[in-house]
Design a protein around this motif. Sequence first.
Motif, PDB file in Angstrom:
ATOM      1  N   LYS A 186      -2.124  71.036  54.475  1.00 44.21           N
ATOM      2  CA  LYS A 186      -1.636  70.024  55.412  1.00 44.21           C
ATOM      3  C   LYS A 186      -0.555  69.183  54.763  1.00 44.21           C
ATOM      4  O   LYS A 186       0.509  68.943  55.340  1.00 44.21           O
ATOM      5  CB  LYS A 186      -2.796  69.135  55.875  1.00 44.21           C
ATOM      6  N   ASP A 187      -0.817  68.719  53.541  1.00 42.96           N
ATOM      7  CA  ASP A 187       0.147  67.950  52.764  1.00 42.96           C
ATOM      8  C   ASP A 187       0.325  68.607  51.407  1.00 42.96           C
ATOM      9  O   ASP A 187      -0.615  69.223  50.873  1.00 42.96           O
ATOM     10  CB  ASP A 187      -0.333  66.506  52.564  1.00 42.96           C
ATOM     11  N   GLU A 188       1.500  68.470  50.838  1.00 45.83           N
ATOM     12  CA  GLU A 188       1.727  69.040  49.510  1.00 45.83           C
ATOM     13  C   GLU A 188       0.957  68.237  48.475  1.00 45.83           C
ATOM     14  O   GLU A 188       1.074  67.008  48.407  1.00 45.83           O
ATOM     15  CB  GLU A 188       3.214  69.024  49.169  1.00 45.83           C
ATOM     16  N   PRO A 189       0.148  68.887  47.640  1.00 48.25           N
ATOM     17  CA  PRO A 189      -0.598  68.161  46.604  1.00 48.25           C
ATOM     18  C   PRO A 189       0.353  67.517  45.595  1.00 48.25           C
ATOM     19  O   PRO A 189       1.440  68.015  45.324  1.00 48.25           O
ATOM     20  CB  PRO A 189      -1.446  69.258  45.937  1.00 48.25           C
ATOM     21  N   ARG A 190      -0.082  66.415  45.030  1.00 45.21           N
ATOM     22  CA  ARG A 190       0.645  65.785  43.933  1.00 45.21           C
ATOM     23  C   ARG A 190       0.490  66.611  42.665  1.00 45.21           C
ATOM     24  O   ARG A 190      -0.493  67.343  42.491  1.00 45.21           O
ATOM     25  CB  ARG A 190       0.101  64.382  43.646  1.00 45.21           C
ATOM     26  N   LEU A 191       1.411  66.475  41.740  1.00 44.63           N
ATOM     27  CA  LEU A 191       1.227  67.021  40.415  1.00 44.63           C
ATOM     28  C   LEU A 191      -0.003  66.360  39.787  1.00 44.63           C
ATOM     29  O   LEU A 191      -0.130  65.135  39.785  1.00 44.63           O
ATOM     30  CB  LEU A 191       2.462  66.737  39.555  1.00 44.63           C
ATOM     31  N   GLY A 192      -0.935  67.159  39.290  1.00 49.91           N
ATOM     32  CA  GLY A 192      -2.130  66.621  38.650  1.00 49.91           C
ATOM     33  C   GLY A 192      -3.269  66.294  39.582  1.00 49.91           C
ATOM     34  O   GLY A 192      -4.353  65.910  39.135  1.00 49.91           O
ATOM     35  N   GLU A 193      -3.054  66.454  40.890  1.00 54.05           N
ATOM     36  CA  GLU A 193      -4.110  66.167  41.857  1.00 54.05           C
ATOM     37  C   GLU A 193      -5.174  67.268  41.832  1.00 54.05           C
ATOM     38  O   GLU A 193      -4.851  68.456  41.743  1.00 54.05           O
ATOM     39  CB  GLU A 193      -3.527  66.051  43.256  1.00 54.05           C
ATOM     40  N   VAL A 194      -6.430  66.881  41.903  1.00 55.54           N
ATOM     41  CA  VAL A 194      -7.527  67.848  42.010  1.00 55.54           C
ATOM     42  C   VAL A 194      -7.775  68.119  43.491  1.00 55.54           C
ATOM     43  O   VAL A 194      -8.020  67.178  44.260  1.00 55.54           O
ATOM     44  CB  VAL A 194      -8.803  67.328  41.325  1.00 55.54           C
ATOM     45  N   VAL A 195      -7.688  69.382  43.876  1.00 52.34           N
ATOM     46  CA  VAL A 195      -7.813  69.762  45.284  1.00 52.34           C
ATOM     47  C   VAL A 195      -8.999  70.707  45.456  1.00 52.34           C
ATOM     48  O   VAL A 195      -9.449  71.350  44.506  1.00 52.34           O
ATOM     49  CB  VAL A 195      -6.530  70.433  45.797  1.00 52.34           C
ATOM     50  N   SER A 196      -9.489  70.788  46.681  1.00 50.38           N
ATOM     51  CA  SER A 196     -10.571  71.705  47.031  1.00 50.38           C
ATOM     52  C   SER A 196     -10.087  72.643  48.122  1.00 50.38           C
ATOM     53  O   SER A 196      -9.366  72.232  49.032  1.00 50.38           O
ATOM     54  CB  SER A 196     -11.797  70.931  47.520  1.00 50.38           C
TER      55      SER A 196
END
Length: 292
Positions: A186-196
């Motif tokens: 949906k949105d581009e993750p940030r650098l260093g963001e932990v995503v699931s």
Amino acid sequence: MNKSLGNVITGLVTDINEKAYFIQKDGVTYKLPKTETMDYQLGDTVEGFAYVAMNKDTMLTQEIPAVRVGEFGWATVSETRKDLGVFMDIGLPDKEVVVSLDELPTLKHLWPKKGDRLLITIQVDEKDRMWGKQAPESVFESLSQKGDEGLNNKNITGTAYRLKLVGTYILTSDNYLGFVHPSERKDEPRLGEVVSGRVIGVRSDGILNVSLMPRAHEAISDDAGMLLAILERTPTGSFPYTDKSDANEIRERFGISKAQFKRALGNLMKQRKIVQQDGETRLVEATNEDQK
């Protein structure tokens, strides 16, 4: 340039006072606080990590960080400064290292935020300043294992480590490399963001194709979210409307059509968030409370 900074060194105890030992190595004296270590005597050899503290003291610590010159480790973002970069906590009591803005995305909303993490090493410049340097692609490849078809549809968590126009690359908690196409987020993750997300395929090179979008049965529509919010705000966790209610009453109360209302209820019932009984729609939690 002090080549010992950012490294584990061994030096000689040359002085002691009430608060610290003073350790000498290659003509440089390092301060080792007594609060963190065992008793040493003059002439003893001591091993520790060398750095310059925020107050400019040249320090030694025996709490050795994973992030060192020539060694990569995960560090946590503690602060962001738009004119400088991001400050990284590598485990030192009185020192953080900065990853320069030159190493960060051009778009600042994609910079890491407090609590995000980066895989970095330490580089010391001619002024004895310690900088954090992000791991190159080769390091992530060396850390990773190849995925197989058995991982399809598995839930994963991972850290975004490369942001590219073609998509986002992540390293999962199980050390698989993953790729998220822009259509699968949906949105581009940030650098260093932990995503699931979940695995939706495995490439021939063992990299996982990952989706950050919810499964169809997990997605809550805007209408369903609205109904859920209304139920959660009612004292009884219920309202006197069901999929059998009059269409005009539904539109007057909720501002949506009966078809939209029924789809939203169906969505919430599939996720076992609500039940319909005795002419009412009720939160599952509220129903369980009544049965106690």
